[in-house]
Design an enzyme around this catalytic site. Structure first.
Site, PDB file in Angstrom:
ATOM      1  CE1 TYR A  44      69.173  14.928 -94.499  1.00 20.94           C
ATOM      2  CE2 TYR A  44      67.532  13.191 -94.286  1.00 20.94           C
ATOM      3  CZ  TYR A  44      68.826  13.590 -94.541  1.00 20.94           C
ATOM      4  OH  TYR A  44      69.781  12.646 -94.845  1.00 20.94           O
ATOM      5  CE  LYS A  73      69.526  13.928 -98.121  1.00 20.73           C
ATOM      6  NZ  LYS A  73      70.755  14.248 -98.894  1.00 20.73           N
TER       7      LYS A  73
END
Ligand code: NAI
Length: 302
Positions: free
Chosen positions: A165, A169
């Site tokens: 993640y 991001k």
């Protein structure tokens, strides 16, 4: 003056719940016509149903606004293209794209399957790439566009169990940096939003604050500014619980080191290299090279 979006068309991905829903409701309440995109799956990306997006469309219509539902997965370029065609056929322009759709598959890197890494990167990074690519020529043709990438503190600063993640991001920050440069001449402004809010994505974290204090609605004002006519470009805006901060990717003044013992000198002078006095935010990547060349020239009496 009140911030309005009359006559504008917005696409908000992952708008069936959480932050995306708040962004979409607020855009519609301020005059925008909105495509409510949501795959309607579970938090880990499994399953899917059009009902999440349709429920938000019904809310907007009940409040007197205009919206259409779309259940495309942002990972499917053909479906994303069809979503953009749907908006163009109905409203003829696209002013705003909010890349918000997201999933989580947290695990320490030691335990993470490559497939879970790939999937999370595909949804966050390639999802935003697909949607942005599908609207880019339209925005260039209009000489107007506002795009937001939803990044995260996990990407900017790291978080245990979120290597997939966090990598996705932070990749969105890199995407934003270059697209804001490339989009400038057509008034396409690209920014990142790093939210903090209580949603199903963060429901396991156990909030230190009452849940209302972490309402997604407290993040949305930051999003509205980033997609407004007067938006900045290339900003990373952090927002949550009523707090707004700005994050930067900076460069220190550093040092000039060459010669036989350069590795030892880099080690010995690491504190000086790290000193943040006089640090800058480079206008673009080439600035780093220019600073390095300037040091070299100086050292050679130039
Ligand atoms: P959420 O889980 O409520 O919303 C995400 C939405 O994206 C869901 O409605 C889901 O169905 C949709 N979605 C997932 N995969 C999709 C796909 N392939 N195509 C289309 N839609 C898809 O979570 P939340 O918190 O509202 O998250 C919104 C964004 O904010 C995400 O990008 C998330 O990573 C980011 N974020 C949230 C934070 C928070 O504190 N809640 C912190 C940092 C970032």
């Amino acid at each position: 003056m009140t911030m309005r979006f009359d006559g504008q068309v917005a696409i908000v991905t992952g708008a069936g719940g959480g932050l995306g829903r708040e962004h979409a409701l607020a855009l519609a309440a301020r005059g925008a016509r909105v495509v409510i995109n949501d795959l309607g799956g579970a938090r880990d990306g499994s399953g899917g149903s059009a009902s999440a997006a349709e429920a938000v469309v019904a809310e907007i219509e009940a409040a007197g606004g205009e919206a259409i539902a779309n259940a495309a997965s942002v990972t499917d370029y053909a479906a994303v293209q069809a979503m953009v065609d749907q908006a163009m056929a109905k409203w003829g322009r696209i002013d705003i794209l909010v890349n918000n759709a997201g999933v989580l598959r947290d695990k320490s890197f030691a335990k993470m399957e490559i497939e879970d890494f790939r999937f999370v990167v595909d949804v966050h990074l390639m999802g935003a790439v697909n949607c942005t690519k599908a609207v880019w020529e339209i925005m260039r043709g209009q000489n107007y566009g506002r795009i937001v990438m939803t990044t995260s503190s996990s990407g900017l600063y790291g978080n245990f169990g979120q290597s997939n993640y966090g990598a996705a991001k932070m990749a969105l920050v890199g995407l934003m940096q270059t697209l804001s440069i490339e989009g400038a001449k057509n008034d396409i402004r690209v920014n990142c939003l790093a939210p903090t809010a209580h949603t199903r994505m963060t429901e396991d974290l156990g909030a230190a604050l009452p849940l209302e204090a972490l309402s997604p609605a407290l993040v949305t004002p930051g999003l509205l500014y980033l997609v407004s006519r007067d938006a900045p470009s290339r900003a990373i805006l952090a927002a949550g619980a009523g707090g707004f901060e700005r994050a930067y990717v900076t460069l220190t003044q550093g040092a000039f080191i060459t010669g036989e013992d350069a590795p030892e000198q880099v080690a010995a002078r690491f504190d000086a290299i790290s000193d943040r006095t006089g640090e800058i935010v480079p206008e673009m990547g080439i600035a780093q090279g220019m600073i390095e060349l300037t040091k070299a020239k100086k050292a050679h009496g130039g």
